[in-house]
Design a protein around this motif. Structure first.
Motif, PDB file in Angstrom:
ATOM      1  N   PHE A  91       0.838  -1.196   0.000  1.00 11.83           N
ATOM      2  CA  PHE A  91       0.000   0.000   0.000  1.00 11.83           C
ATOM      3  C   PHE A  91       0.874   1.248   0.000  1.00 11.83           C
ATOM      4  N   HIS A  92       0.567   2.153  -0.912  1.00 17.24           N
ATOM      5  CA  HIS A  92       1.265   3.430  -0.993  1.00 17.24           C
ATOM      6  C   HIS A  92       0.310   4.524  -0.502  1.00 17.24           C
ATOM      7  N   GLU A  93       0.655   5.140   0.598  1.00 18.32           N
ATOM      8  CA  GLU A  93      -0.211   6.144   1.208  1.00 18.32           C
ATOM      9  C   GLU A  93      -0.397   7.351   0.292  1.00 18.32           C
ATOM     10  N   GLY A  94      -1.623   7.864   0.287  1.00 20.41           N
ATOM     11  CA  GLY A  94      -1.909   9.077  -0.452  1.00 20.41           C
ATOM     12  C   GLY A  94      -1.608  10.304   0.396  1.00 20.41           C
ATOM     13  N   PRO A  95      -1.744  11.489  -0.160  1.00 23.78           N
ATOM     14  CA  PRO A  95      -1.429  12.719   0.571  1.00 23.78           C
ATOM     15  C   PRO A  95      -2.341  12.976   1.772  1.00 23.78           C
ATOM     16  N   ILE A  96      -3.447  12.235   1.877  1.00 26.79           N
ATOM     17  CA  ILE A  96      -4.359  12.436   3.004  1.00 26.79           C
ATOM     18  C   ILE A  96      -3.719  12.045   4.326  1.00 26.79           C
ATOM     19  N   PHE A  97      -2.667  11.232   4.283  1.00 29.97           N
ATOM     20  CA  PHE A  97      -1.994  10.799   5.505  1.00 29.97           C
ATOM     21  C   PHE A  97      -1.016  11.885   5.965  1.00 29.97           C
ATOM     22  N   CYS A  98      -1.554  12.880   6.613  1.00 28.76           N
ATOM     23  CA  CYS A  98      -0.772  14.019   7.095  1.00 28.76           C
ATOM     24  C   CYS A  98      -1.534  14.660   8.250  1.00 28.76           C
ATOM     25  N   ASN A  99      -1.015  15.773   8.769  1.00 29.19           N
ATOM     26  CA  ASN A  99      -1.708  16.507   9.843  1.00 29.19           C
ATOM     27  C   ASN A  99      -2.655  17.570   9.294  1.00 29.19           C
ATOM     28  N   LEU A 100      -2.196  18.268   8.249  1.00 30.58           N
ATOM     29  CA  LEU A 100      -3.001  19.343   7.660  1.00 30.58           C
ATOM     30  C   LEU A 100      -3.089  19.116   6.164  1.00 30.58           C
ATOM     31  N   PHE A 101      -4.292  18.821   5.700  1.00 27.53           N
ATOM     32  CA  PHE A 101      -4.524  18.528   4.286  1.00 27.53           C
ATOM     33  C   PHE A 101      -5.279  19.686   3.652  1.00 27.53           C
ATOM     34  N   LEU A 102      -4.688  20.270   2.613  1.00 28.56           N
ATOM     35  CA  LEU A 102      -5.337  21.364   1.900  1.00 28.56           C
ATOM     36  C   LEU A 102      -5.966  20.824   0.620  1.00 28.56           C
ATOM     37  N   ALA A 103      -7.280  20.850   0.571  1.00 27.83           N
ATOM     38  CA  ALA A 103      -8.020  20.442  -0.625  1.00 27.83           C
ATOM     39  C   ALA A 103      -8.344  21.705  -1.406  1.00 27.83           C
ATOM     40  N   ASP A 104      -7.491  22.022  -2.357  1.00 31.07           N
ATOM     41  CA  ASP A 104      -7.608  23.291  -3.079  1.00 31.07           C
ATOM     42  C   ASP A 104      -8.642  23.187  -4.192  1.00 31.07           C
ATOM     43  N   GLU A 105      -9.594  24.100  -4.194  1.00 32.05           N
ATOM     44  CA  GLU A 105     -10.680  24.141  -5.178  1.00 32.05           C
ATOM     45  C   GLU A 105     -11.425  22.803  -5.218  1.00 32.05           C
TER      46      GLU A 105
END
Length: 309
Positions: A91-105
């Motif tokens: 399994f390769h983690e996506g960018p959601i595995f973080c403390n602060l996730f910025l979902a731009d637009e």
């Protein structure tokens, strides 16, 4: 105990974002209150800069994804890939595995990709290919969206809007703030933002917020305000019980930032529009009378008796 630190955090962000002290204060309150933030505004007013600056000041692991129509859920959550050497899928983690996730637009992508965030925003976990994985705490989503009706956008579903603790608008800076911004070239100061607290200290801040005292009269007041949205003719759709929790969290956080160990009715009133505005819908009558969300919320406040301080 934490007041100096809280002020230092705000100062770091305000040094980069000029003239947005009220917005910065509420974003900080939402973050220490344990919620997610939705920023609705036109491009170029500093929404992304706001998230980046907070991430640096709070020592948070920060990831950003630019949402477009071709972004897939696996681009956010992660995916499994076969490893020839081990003979197993990894399994390769996506960018959601973080403390602060910025979902731009966020409102430029497909509903399928938008819905990929529902579970992780509510339960702090990701389910991919039949397996559930926890994200690290603290976990915060800051999502930006262009105003409804802009080219290439579509409205977020109510279920997703309800998962954001608050919805804010940056707005244009004032004349003096905009002059100071270009004169001091504040966009270059982002690289010099100082780390004010560690991740562990941030967790302690959150724990302290949860201990802020709330009188029974304030609990009653919060529920009465939310219930009033369901019975008022100005709204065609009222707020869900999740709004009660959101109002409570934000009120506690605002009291904490002000250095108090108890919540007042003024704390609740100061965040009412930010917490309920994206959870309710204005009725045809309200729109026909030319009333906006702010005006309707003021009428809502007048219709519910406020407890004594």
């Amino acid at each position: 105990m934490y007041q100096d630190k809280l002020q230092m955090i705000q100062d770091e962000v305000n040094n980069v974002l000029r003239g947005k002290e009220a917005v910065v204060r509420k974003v900080l309150a939402a973050m220490i209150g344990g919620g997610h933030i939705l920023m609705e505004d036109i491009p170029g007013v500093g929404k992304t800069t706001l998230a980046t600056t907070f991430a640096k000041a709070l020592s948070l692991d920060y990831r950003r994804v630019q949402f477009t129509p071709d972004v897939l859920p696996s681009d956010i959550l992660g995916f499994s890939m076969y490893n020839n050497q081990s003979g197993e899928f990894e399994f390769h983690e996506g960018p959601i595995f973080c403390n602060l996730f910025l979902a731009d637009e966020i409102n430029r992508t497909s509903p399928k990709t938008q819905s990929a965030l529902l579970e992780v925003m509510e339960e702090r976990q990701v389910s991919v290919e039949g397996e559930t994985r926890k994200v690290e705490e603290p976990f915060i989503v800051i999502a930006t969206q262009n105003p409804t009706g802009s080219s290439g956008t579509q409205m977020l579903p109510d279920s997703q809007l309800d998962r954001f603790l608050i919805c804010l608008s940056m707005g244009y800076p004032g004349h003096a703030a905009e002059v100071a911004m270009i004169k001091d070239e504040v966009w270059k100061q982002l690289s010099s933002v100082k780390q004010v607290i560690s991740v562990e200290e941030f967790k302690q801040l959150r724990d302290s917020v949860e201990k802020i005292f709330v009188h029974d009269a304030i609990y009653e007041y919060i529920v009465s305000l939310v219930e009033a949205t369901r019975a008022n003719e100005l709204f065609s759709m009222g707020a869900s019980p999740r709004a009660d929790i959101a109002l409570l969290r934000m009120s506690r956080a605002m009291a904490f930032i002000d250095g108090r160990d108890f919540v007042t009715a003024q704390d609740v009133q100061s965040v009412l529009v930010d917490v309920l505005g994206h959870r309710v819908k204005l009725s045809t009558r309200a729109r026909a009378e030319g009333k906006n969300m702010w005006a309707c919320m003021q009428e809502l406040l007048y219709s519910v008796k406020s407890p004594r301080s």
